[in-house]
Write a protein that holds these residues in place. Structure first.
Motif, PDB file in Angstrom:
ATOM      1  N   GLY A  34       3.064  54.955  17.772  1.00 31.59           N
ATOM      2  CA  GLY A  34       3.168  54.357  16.446  1.00 31.59           C
ATOM      3  C   GLY A  34       2.569  52.968  16.351  1.00 31.59           C
ATOM      4  N   CYS A  35       2.333  52.335  17.499  1.00 35.07           N
ATOM      5  CA  CYS A  35       1.708  51.015  17.499  1.00 35.07           C
ATOM      6  C   CYS A  35       0.220  51.111  17.174  1.00 35.07           C
ATOM      7  CB  CYS A  35       1.893  50.340  18.863  1.00 35.07           C
ATOM      8  SG  CYS A  35       3.610  50.131  19.364  1.00 35.07           S
ATOM      9  N   TYR A  36      -0.343  52.322  17.295  1.00 34.79           N
ATOM     10  CA  TYR A  36      -1.778  52.521  17.067  1.00 34.79           C
ATOM     11  C   TYR A  36      -2.057  53.551  15.962  1.00 34.79           C
ATOM     12  CZ  TYR A  36      -1.579  50.390  21.684  1.00 34.79           C
ATOM     13  OH  TYR A  36      -1.307  49.557  22.737  1.00 34.79           O
ATOM     14  N   TRP A  37      -1.185  54.542  15.873  1.00 33.26           N
ATOM     15  CA  TRP A  37      -1.317  55.604  14.863  1.00 33.26           C
ATOM     16  C   TRP A  37       0.007  55.622  14.125  1.00 33.26           C
ATOM     17  CZ3 TRP A  37      -4.176  60.813  15.877  1.00 33.26           C
ATOM     18  CH2 TRP A  37      -4.014  61.680  14.802  1.00 33.26           C
ATOM     19  N   ALA A  38       0.171  54.722  13.183  1.00 32.78           N
ATOM     20  CA  ALA A  38       1.458  54.540  12.500  1.00 32.78           C
ATOM     21  C   ALA A  38       1.678  55.607  11.438  1.00 32.78           C
ATOM     22  CB  ALA A  38       1.523  53.150  11.869  1.00 32.78           C
ATOM     23  N   ARG A  39       2.924  55.948  11.209  1.00 31.10           N
ATOM     24  CA  ARG A  39       3.242  56.907  10.152  1.00 31.10           C
ATOM     25  C   ARG A  39       2.925  56.277   8.787  1.00 31.10           C
ATOM     26  NH1 ARG A  39       9.823  57.046   9.207  1.00 31.10           N
ATOM     27  NH2 ARG A  39      10.078  54.838   8.747  1.00 31.10           N
ATOM     28  N   ASN A  40       2.513  57.114   7.869  1.00 29.52           N
ATOM     29  CA  ASN A  40       2.180  56.675   6.503  1.00 29.52           C
ATOM     30  C   ASN A  40       1.053  55.640   6.465  1.00 29.52           C
ATOM     31  OD1 ASN A  40       4.336  58.296   5.581  1.00 29.52           O
ATOM     32  ND2 ASN A  40       5.781  56.612   5.866  1.00 29.52           N
ATOM     33  N   ASN A  41       0.235  55.607   7.491  1.00 29.46           N
ATOM     34  CA  ASN A  41      -0.916  54.709   7.529  1.00 29.46           C
ATOM     35  C   ASN A  41      -2.054  55.460   8.216  1.00 29.46           C
ATOM     36  OD1 ASN A  41      -2.841  52.718   7.849  1.00 29.46           O
ATOM     37  ND2 ASN A  41      -1.393  51.151   8.501  1.00 29.46           N
ATOM     38  N   TRP A  42      -3.100  55.787   7.466  1.00 25.98           N
ATOM     39  CA  TRP A  42      -4.155  56.627   8.032  1.00 25.98           C
ATOM     40  C   TRP A  42      -5.122  55.859   8.917  1.00 25.98           C
ATOM     41  CZ3 TRP A  42      -9.365  55.935   6.734  1.00 25.98           C
ATOM     42  CH2 TRP A  42      -9.616  55.042   5.680  1.00 25.98           C
ATOM     43  N   ARG A  43      -5.061  54.510   8.887  1.00 28.76           N
ATOM     44  CA  ARG A  43      -5.948  53.726   9.734  1.00 28.76           C
ATOM     45  C   ARG A  43      -5.440  53.696  11.180  1.00 28.76           C
ATOM     46  NH1 ARG A  43      -6.219  50.851   4.943  1.00 28.76           N
ATOM     47  NH2 ARG A  43      -4.416  49.591   5.522  1.00 28.76           N
ATOM     48  N   LYS A  44      -6.352  53.884  12.126  1.00 23.72           N
ATOM     49  CA  LYS A  44      -6.017  53.886  13.542  1.00 23.72           C
ATOM     50  C   LYS A  44      -6.462  52.571  14.185  1.00 23.72           C
ATOM     51  CE  LYS A  44      -4.867  58.145  12.913  1.00 23.72           C
ATOM     52  NZ  LYS A  44      -4.683  57.971  11.464  1.00 23.72           N
ATOM     53  N   LYS A  45      -5.613  52.034  15.054  1.00 22.12           N
ATOM     54  CA  LYS A  45      -5.947  50.802  15.762  1.00 22.12           C
ATOM     55  C   LYS A  45      -6.546  51.127  17.127  1.00 22.12           C
ATOM     56  CE  LYS A  45      -2.226  48.057  13.662  1.00 22.12           C
ATOM     57  NZ  LYS A  45      -1.024  47.244  13.947  1.00 22.12           N
ATOM     58  N   PRO A  46      -7.581  50.428  17.548  1.00 21.01           N
ATOM     59  CA  PRO A  46      -8.126  50.650  18.896  1.00 21.01           C
ATOM     60  C   PRO A  46      -7.155  50.128  19.949  1.00 21.01           C
ATOM     61  CG  PRO A  46      -9.188  48.778  17.851  1.00 21.01           C
ATOM     62  CD  PRO A  46      -8.331  49.405  16.793  1.00 21.01           C
ATOM     63  N   GLY A  47      -7.224  50.689  21.120  1.00 20.06           N
ATOM     64  CA  GLY A  47      -6.340  50.250  22.195  1.00 20.06           C
ATOM     65  C   GLY A  47      -6.049  51.394  23.141  1.00 20.06           C
ATOM     66  N   LYS A  48      -5.004  51.230  23.948  1.00 18.65           N
ATOM     67  CA  LYS A  48      -4.631  52.261  24.915  1.00 18.65           C
ATOM     68  C   LYS A  48      -3.139  52.542  24.779  1.00 18.65           C
ATOM     69  CE  LYS A  48      -6.795  52.557  28.756  1.00 18.65           C
ATOM     70  NZ  LYS A  48      -7.348  52.350  30.128  1.00 18.65           N
ATOM     71  N   MET A  49      -2.828  53.693  24.239  1.00 18.04           N
ATOM     72  CA  MET A  49      -1.444  54.101  24.053  1.00 18.04           C
ATOM     73  C   MET A  49      -0.803  54.444  25.398  1.00 18.04           C
ATOM     74  SD  MET A  49      -0.123  57.689  22.559  1.00 18.04           S
ATOM     75  CE  MET A  49       1.360  58.336  23.341  1.00 18.04           C
ATOM     76  N   ASP A  50       0.507  54.202  25.486  1.00 17.81           N
ATOM     77  CA  ASP A  50       1.251  54.530  26.705  1.00 17.81           C
ATOM     78  C   ASP A  50       2.098  55.773  26.499  1.00 17.81           C
ATOM     79  OD1 ASP A  50       1.071  52.348  28.926  1.00 17.81           O
ATOM     80  OD2 ASP A  50       1.143  51.231  27.037  1.00 17.81           O
ATOM     81  N   LEU A  51       2.117  56.618  27.513  1.00 17.65           N
ATOM     82  CA  LEU A  51       3.001  57.775  27.549  1.00 17.65           C
ATOM     83  C   LEU A  51       3.658  57.781  28.916  1.00 17.65           C
ATOM     84  CD1 LEU A  51       2.282  61.325  26.203  1.00 17.65           C
ATOM     85  CD2 LEU A  51       3.278  61.023  28.483  1.00 17.65           C
ATOM     86  N   TRP A  52       4.964  57.563  28.922  1.00 17.58           N
ATOM     87  CA  TRP A  52       5.709  57.480  30.178  1.00 17.58           C
ATOM     88  C   TRP A  52       6.558  58.726  30.357  1.00 17.58           C
ATOM     89  CZ3 TRP A  52       7.981  51.785  30.162  1.00 17.58           C
ATOM     90  CH2 TRP A  52       6.907  50.880  30.186  1.00 17.58           C
ATOM     91  N   ILE A  53       6.428  59.337  31.523  1.00 18.83           N
ATOM     92  CA  ILE A  53       7.218  60.525  31.854  1.00 18.83           C
ATOM     93  C   ILE A  53       8.335  60.110  32.806  1.00 18.83           C
ATOM     94  CG2 ILE A  53       7.162  62.842  32.850  1.00 18.83           C
ATOM     95  CD1 ILE A  53       4.154  62.891  32.227  1.00 18.83           C
ATOM     96  N   GLY A  54       9.551  60.339  32.413  1.00 18.55           N
ATOM     97  CA  GLY A  54      10.684  59.922  33.226  1.00 18.55           C
ATOM     98  C   GLY A  54      11.099  60.969  34.235  1.00 18.55           C
ATOM     99  N   PRO A  55      12.088  60.643  35.056  1.00 18.64           N
ATOM    100  CA  PRO A  55      12.605  61.617  36.021  1.00 18.64           C
ATOM    101  C   PRO A  55      13.344  62.734  35.288  1.00 18.64           C
ATOM    102  CG  PRO A  55      13.977  59.646  35.995  1.00 18.64           C
ATOM    103  CD  PRO A  55      12.778  59.340  35.146  1.00 18.64           C
ATOM    104  N   ALA A  56      13.150  63.965  35.743  1.00 21.73           N
ATOM    105  CA  ALA A  56      13.791  65.113  35.097  1.00 21.73           C
ATOM    106  C   ALA A  56      15.295  65.115  35.397  1.00 21.73           C
ATOM    107  CB  ALA A  56      13.154  66.402  35.587  1.00 21.73           C
ATOM    108  N   PHE A  57      16.071  65.465  34.377  1.00 26.63           N
ATOM    109  CA  PHE A  57      17.518  65.559  34.543  1.00 26.63           C
ATOM    110  C   PHE A  57      17.905  67.007  34.818  1.00 26.63           C
ATOM    111  CE2 PHE A  57      16.927  61.846  31.769  1.00 26.63           C
ATOM    112  CZ  PHE A  57      17.642  60.898  32.493  1.00 26.63           C
ATOM    113  N   ALA A  58      18.738  67.206  35.838  1.00 23.37           N
ATOM    114  CA  ALA A  58      19.185  68.552  36.193  1.00 23.37           C
ATOM    115  C   ALA A  58      20.092  69.107  35.098  1.00 23.37           C
ATOM    116  CB  ALA A  58      19.920  68.515  37.532  1.00 23.37           C
TER     117      ALA A  58
END
Length: 240
Positions: free
Chosen positions: A186-210
């Motif tokens: 949402g820092c780069y592709w915000a809801r209700n805003n069609w303009r996209k900001k340049p940059g590098k989005m983060d996606l963090w994968i956490g430890p799986a829960f049993a």
């Protein structure tokens, strides 16, 4: 001005590509499910590549080593359409829990349906929950990871909404891991805003829960990890 122009170019290319993809996917109807899965991944990966070329928006993933070797239920915070594309780039087989209304979009909706998602009527209450449990178990047994956005809607950069316990309930019922994922899309592709900001989005994968204990406890564990991760993410932290 440049950002607006680049965003417009992205949407033109993305729309044309999606229409071509949807038509192509309809041709895979008589083919095995694997062909439709391959088609969906191709659509997403091409769209992400086009996003980088047209808008200068890319991504980086942390925690790939946390992905289980077996199918799992993925629970992620939701800020934009971007994470729905990126997850296809990371996981070979996905089944999204999404709104049934999306299937009604001509051509595009038909193609989307062939990717074997779980389309629910969110106004159906308990009936929708039962549907997710039953169809989710089928997807997991077939080797698909099931993706659920527990907030039910998109939230702005840096914010995380309340979680439903559906994802944890499915993980417990199917006896598969619950994998938390945090994004700051949402820092780069915000809801209700069609303009996209340049940059590098983060996606963090956490430890799986049993898959043990109560669904409420498992939900709290995943929600706590995601909230803490979002607070630490670049860009998102400044929005707190």
């Amino acid at each position: 001005m440049i950002q607006t122009l680049r965003s417009g170019i992205f949407y033109i290319g993305f729309t044309l590509w999606t229409l071509v993809w949807a038509f192509f996917t309809l041709l895979t109807i008589p083919m095995p499910l694997s062909a439709r899965v391959w088609s969906s991944r191709l659509w997403a990966r091409t769209a992400v590549l086009w996003l980088r070329l047209s808008c200068g928006l890319s991504y980086q993933v942390t925690g790939l080593e946390n992905i289980p070797d077996t199918p799992c239920v993925i629970v992620a915070n939701h800020q934009s359409a971007l994470e729905t594309l990126l997850l296809w780039c990371i996981f070979p087989r996905l089944s999204y829990v999404l709104k049934q209304e999306l299937f009604r979009i001509p051509i595009i909706g038909w193609g989307l349906r062939l990717a074997w998602p779980i389309g629910i009527d969110r106004s159906a209450g308990r009936q929708a929950l039962v549907q997710v449990m039953e169809e989710g178990k089928l997807r997991l047994a077939a080797g698909f990871n099931v993706v659920i956005f527990p907030e039910g809607t998109r939230y702005p950069c840096g914010e995380v909404g309340p979680f439903s316990s559906t994802a944890a309930g499915l993980a417990l019922r199917a006896k598969v891991p619950l994998l938390p994922i945090a994004v700051n899309s949402g820092c780069y592709w915000a809801r209700n805003n069609w303009r996209k900001k340049p940059g590098k989005m983060d996606l963090w994968i956490g430890p799986a829960f049993a898959p043990y204990g109560k669904s409420s406890t498992l939900t709290e564990q995943a929600e706590s990890w995601i909230r803490n991760a979002v607070r630490q993410m670049p860009g998102a932290a400044s929005k707190q």
